[in-house]
Scaffold this motif. Structure first.
Motif, short mmCIF file in Angstrom:
data_model
loop_
_atom_site.label_atom_id
_atom_site.label_comp_id
_atom_site.label_asym_id
_atom_site.label_seq_id
_atom_site.Cartn_x
_atom_site.Cartn_y
_atom_site.Cartn_z
N UNK A 5 39.01 20.56 54.16
CA UNK A 5 40.20 21.30 53.86
C UNK A 5 41.01 19.64 53.16
N UNK A 6 40.35 18.75 53.35
CA UNK A 6 40.98 17.42 52.74
C UNK A 6 40.43 16.93 51.50
N UNK A 7 41.30 16.48 50.61
CA UNK A 7 40.48 16.12 49.18
C UNK A 7 40.25 14.68 49.57
N UNK A 8 39.24 14.30 48.69
CA UNK A 8 38.49 12.95 48.82
C UNK A 8 38.64 12.41 47.08
N UNK A 9 38.34 11.17 46.87
CA UNK A 9 38.29 10.33 45.78
C UNK A 9 37.57 11.34 44.34
N UNK A 10 36.82 12.35 44.80
CA UNK A 10 36.33 13.07 43.66
C UNK A 10 37.06 13.89 43.14
N UNK A 11 38.41 14.49 43.86
CA UNK A 11 39.58 15.31 43.63
C UNK A 11 40.51 14.55 42.81
N UNK A 12 40.54 13.26 42.53
CA UNK A 12 41.44 12.39 42.05
C UNK A 12 42.80 12.67 42.35
#
Length: 589
Positions: free
Chosen positions: A75-82
């Motif tokens: 449920x938490x964005x990482x770098x791939x989500x920019x």
């Protein structure tokens, strides 16, 4: 008319499942930056708020399983989500469930996912500084949202309260629908003859106990809802699966009493294969070499539009042949071997010879899939990985409007989505074992492709047959699939009110070439999020994400996987920032 008064500094998020929880988490992230102009209040509305929402509620039976591993959900964005906003936390479902003994490649229960969702929301509320952002949960249903196109909205709850807000996000999943014409005929027959009809629904809303004591029940569908039914039916019956090394499934079923014979089939006859048991580490995604991103873009700009069967399917088969041959599986890298593997009953279930002895053939397909998934067979795993990558490429072609409308209707909706899903969206190995154990116990009978349900008025029962073979009489029907995306049929009071006032309309999809438009059941939105009324009014203060707007947001039902630029999380941040701007708390570009 535009309302230019000072903002109320109040928002609402309807839905506390994965999408709604992600939006709240992103609002909290925004509130902790220097660009935030608080205070702001956010009302989170869901009858099951804090419990994971309707599908993932944490108090549901543990027998219902996810079909993705714990490391494939976050449920938490990482770098791939920019992300534009910071991510203070990175805990995946695997991280959260490690304390419960789950490994990253385990398939957890849906209740366990619900516990993760509840924990993410609880942490978001704890992280929010009430002087900047106050989060108020409401265990209630939103039954209407009214207000001008670009002004404050009134959210009416089923307990009589009315919340006045600057803007509202509706984060919705699969919704209950009225029965379609064919389902209604089956339901009417059940009323006339004392039969059982269980229509399309969330598995948690199906009365599986009503199947007990029936002689035979037809099960229409061989996908995930079918596998859910196996788990729930055997659970309510009190049956048990015990290890048995002598059984082909590896299990023996000890009946609890009252289990019916399940007569199972579908349009294509393609039973969903179990996902491979990949041990402690998932392999890297397959990188296409034939149907590459560059090839997708080249196809997408063809002015006449693309025909899937003629122009894309040969590329998919070439991709499979190339991958298999390159990995040393030359015997399988031939269409004579590959096509029967992919389509055991022929393309679209149309091979009459293959449909002979459909029960045995389906059982053998599932047994072979179980063997290959459990080993796991390297060739099988490679086919699985390639097909997942091909599904991504086909979805990109759909998103870009590359296909002709006729090809979407005939090839994609009519066949390919199910064909891909039967490989890439299957159940855990355990559930496939259980289906085979029930077959070995004489409690499952497969009728194969082109399943047809008739009503035998003289006998007062349902008559079920496949492409070949005699009819079987049943005294119950389970439609084992989710309700469709269909605005006119939605039973949601809120969406029903919008329909009556003309504040929502059905979407349509246009392909290249003829530009012929095809109506869908999805809700029409301007851009990605704002619903459009029948008179063309765009309701800027209402933002929608999820399954009911799946034409604009294809893949909305897919979970957020780390490292994949998950659209669920990208949409959540975009909606959170639009909400915050409407509430006067976010002024940054």
């Amino acid at each position: 008319m535009t309302d230019r008064s000072e903002p109320l500094r109040t928002l609402a998020v309807v839905g506390a499942g994965p999408r709604g929880t992600a939006i709240v988490e992103r609002l909290v992230a925004a509130s902790r930056t220097g660009s935030w102009q608080g205070p702001l209040t956010v009302h989170v509305i869901d009858p099951l708020v804090g419990r994971g929402g309707a599908v993932w509620r944490h108090d549901q039976p543990e027998v219902l399983l996810m079909n993705t591993t714990t490391c494939q959900t976050t449920l938490y964005p990482d770098a791939s989500c920019h992300p534009q906003l910071p991510a203070a936390h990175r805990d995946t479902l695997a991280d959260h469930l490690a304390a419960e003994g789950y490994a990253p490649t385990d398939f957890a229960s849906r209740a366990a996912h619900g516990r993760y969702l509840a924990a993410v929301l609880e942490r978001a509320i704890a992280d929010a500084d009430p002087e900047r952002l106050r989060i108020v949960p409401h265990a209630a249903e939103a039954v209407d949202v009214t207000g001008p196109a670009d002004g404050p909205q009134r959210v009416r709850l089923d307990d009589g309260r009315v919340l006045r807000v600057d803007a509202v996000a509706l984060a919705l999943g699969h919704l209950a629908t009225a029965l379609g014409p064919r389902s209604q005929q089956l339901a009417d027959a059940a009323e006339r003859h004392g039969l059982l009809h269980l229509g399309p629904a969330n598995p948690l809303e199906v009365d599986y106990a009503a199947m007990l004591g029936r002689g035979a029940v037809a099960v229409q569908g061989m996908g995930l809802n079918f596998y859910d039914a196996i788990g729930m039916l055997t659970s309510v019956a009190g049956g048990r699966f015990v290890p048995d090394d002598e059984a082909p499934s590896g299990l023996r079923y000890l009946p609890g009493g009252g289990e019916p014979l399940l007569v199972v089939g579908s349009r294509s006859g393609m039973v969903y294969r179990p996902k491979p048991d990949l041990g402690t580490e998932l392999p890297a995604p397959y990188a296409p070499e034939v149907l590459t991103p560059e090839r997708v873009l080249e196809l997408a700009v063809r002015p006449a539009g693309v025909d899937h069967e003629r122009e894309v399917m040969p590329l998919i088969l070439a991709e499979l042949r190339r991958a298999l041959a390159g990995a040393g599986f030359a015997e399988l890298a031939r269409d004579e071997a590959l096509l029967p593997l992919l389509f055991p009953f022929g393309r679209r279930g149309g091979d009459a010879r293959a449909a002979e002895d459909a029960h045995r053939r389906t059982r053998d397909v599932l047994r072979e899939a179980l063997r290959a998934a459990t080993a796991p067979d390297p060739a099988w795993v490679l086919v699985y990985r390639v097909l997942i990558a091909m599904r991504v490429q086909v979805n990109r072609l759909i998103d870009l409007g590359a296909y002709t409308t006729e090809s979407v209707r005939r090839d994609i909706d009519g066949h390919l989505r199910n064909a891909f899903a039967s490989w890439a969206s299957g159940p855990p190995v355990l559930r496939a074992r259980q289906v085979l154990a029930l077959e070995e116990a004489g409690l499952v009978r497969f009728v194969g492709p082109r399943m047809h349900l008739d009503i035998d008025e003289a006998a007062g029962r349902y008559a079920v047959r496949g492409a070949e073979g005699a009819s079987l009489l049943c005294d119950g029907v389970l439609e084992a699939h989710l309700p469709p995306v269909d605005l006119p049929a939605y039973r949601s009071p809120l969406l029903g009110a919008w329909r009556e006032r003309g504040e929502a309309q059905k979407d349509s999809w246009a392909s290249r070439g003829s530009r012929t438009r095809m109506l869908t059941g999805s809700i029409a939105v301007d851009g990605l999020y704002t619903p459009v009324g029948t008179d063309g009014t765009v309701y800027e203060r209402r933002l929608m994400v999820g399954v009911p707007v799946s034409t604009a947001q294809p893949g909305s039902a897919i979970t957020a996987e780390p490292g994949t630029s998950a659209q669920l999380l990208r949409h959540a941040e975009a909606v959170a920032l639009r909400l915050a701007r409407a509430g006067g708390a976010w002024t940054a570009e």
